[in-house]
Design a protein around this motif. Sequence first.
Motif, mmCIF file in Angstrom:
data_model
loop_
_atom_site.group_PDB
_atom_site.id
_atom_site.type_symbol
_atom_site.label_atom_id
_atom_site.label_comp_id
_atom_site.label_asym_id
_atom_site.label_seq_id
_atom_site.Cartn_x
_atom_site.Cartn_y
_atom_site.Cartn_z
ATOM 1 N N ASN A 174 0.917 -1.099 0.050
ATOM 2 C CA ASN A 174 0.055 -0.162 0.128
ATOM 3 C C ASN A 174 0.805 1.134 -0.124
ATOM 4 O OD1 ASN A 174 -2.749 1.061 0.232
ATOM 5 N ND2 ASN A 174 -1.914 1.927 2.042
ATOM 6 N N TRP A 175 2.000 1.307 0.701
ATOM 7 C CA TRP A 175 2.940 2.494 0.802
ATOM 8 C C TRP A 175 3.389 2.446 -0.554
ATOM 9 C CZ3 TRP A 175 8.440 2.051 1.200
ATOM 10 C CH2 TRP A 175 8.965 3.354 1.467
ATOM 11 N N TYR A 176 4.052 1.433 -1.010
ATOM 12 C CA TYR A 176 4.651 1.870 -2.276
ATOM 13 C C TYR A 176 3.911 2.175 -3.508
ATOM 14 C CZ TYR A 176 9.067 -0.712 -1.041
ATOM 15 O OH TYR A 176 10.270 -1.063 -0.528
ATOM 16 N N GLY A 177 2.504 1.874 -3.085
ATOM 17 C CA GLY A 177 1.411 2.303 -4.318
ATOM 18 C C GLY A 177 1.243 3.619 -4.220
ATOM 19 N N THR A 178 1.240 4.295 -3.012
ATOM 20 C CA THR A 178 0.935 5.659 -2.761
ATOM 21 C C THR A 178 1.978 6.419 -2.694
ATOM 22 O OG1 THR A 178 1.039 5.377 -0.269
ATOM 23 C CG2 THR A 178 -1.130 4.934 -1.292
ATOM 24 N N THR A 179 3.436 6.249 -2.699
ATOM 25 C CA THR A 179 4.430 7.086 -2.537
ATOM 26 C C THR A 179 5.358 6.933 -3.704
ATOM 27 O OG1 THR A 179 5.872 5.657 -1.177
ATOM 28 C CG2 THR A 179 4.027 7.095 -0.042
ATOM 29 N N ARG A 180 5.110 6.070 -4.566
ATOM 30 C CA ARG A 180 6.199 5.975 -5.661
ATOM 31 C C ARG A 180 5.895 6.762 -6.573
ATOM 32 N NH1 ARG A 180 4.265 1.097 -7.121
ATOM 33 N NH2 ARG A 180 6.059 -0.030 -5.975
ATOM 34 N N SER A 181 6.948 7.621 -7.106
ATOM 35 C CA SER A 181 7.012 8.817 -7.919
ATOM 36 C C SER A 181 8.227 8.996 -8.342
ATOM 37 C CB SER A 181 6.362 10.050 -7.210
ATOM 38 O OG SER A 181 7.443 10.422 -6.288
ATOM 39 N N ARG A 182 8.249 9.496 -9.602
ATOM 40 C CA ARG A 182 9.808 9.969 -10.268
ATOM 41 C C ARG A 182 10.605 10.776 -9.021
ATOM 42 N NH1 ARG A 182 11.873 10.105 -15.367
ATOM 43 N NH2 ARG A 182 13.306 11.865 -15.550
#
Length: 225
Positions: A174-182
């Motif tokens: 869930n964390w990776y899905g919401t904080t993954r960004s360039r």
Amino acid sequence: MSVKTYQKLAATLEQQIRRGELKPMSRLPSERELAKTHEVSRTTVREALMALEAGGLLQIKDRSGAYVQPVVDAQSGFLSKLEKQPGPHEVLQMRRLIEGESCFLAALNGSEAALREIAEANAANAAVPPNDTPEFHEGTRRFHMSIAKASENSLFHDLLDFLWEQKSGPLWENWYGTTRSRKNRITVIANNQEVTDAILARRPQAARTSMQRHIDWMISRFLSY
């Protein structure tokens, strides 16, 4: 593995939601209020809310708070799955301790061949396209493991390997899905370069501090919303 404090708080809030004490679409009290009411730290509150979000019981809105979702959308038994793993904050705290020292020892004692391997792993990870998630994740792991190997203490390598394996499950996904960004990946690359430069320059204290600063950024990123 014993039940963690954040899991106990999550279970308490889940019961309140399922009993209707916390109404669907209502906003939960602030994390400061929850921490005071339940006599826990704000870090514990954040982990508990993240666990409930992963289970479908809450929706966390940036700069707004946590909102109760309809129980029919929630996963049953999701908290029991979390009991088998250490909490995310625990994992990151241990990484800070272990990896800070492994950087110190790598800069102090690492062979030239080991330092070249660190530099190569860093360069390879930085070259991964920003949208290639699996390759970037594996490249980052290789970089961190190369530092642990260069420390010439096998326990650092084995402990880090164990900790890396804990980065799975609903909270992490869930964390990776919401904080993954360039933007975040660019920060990771910059932090890794700072660590690499300090190790190659044989500056043990700077290497330790750079890695600890990177993990502190990870903790802040994980526990903020």
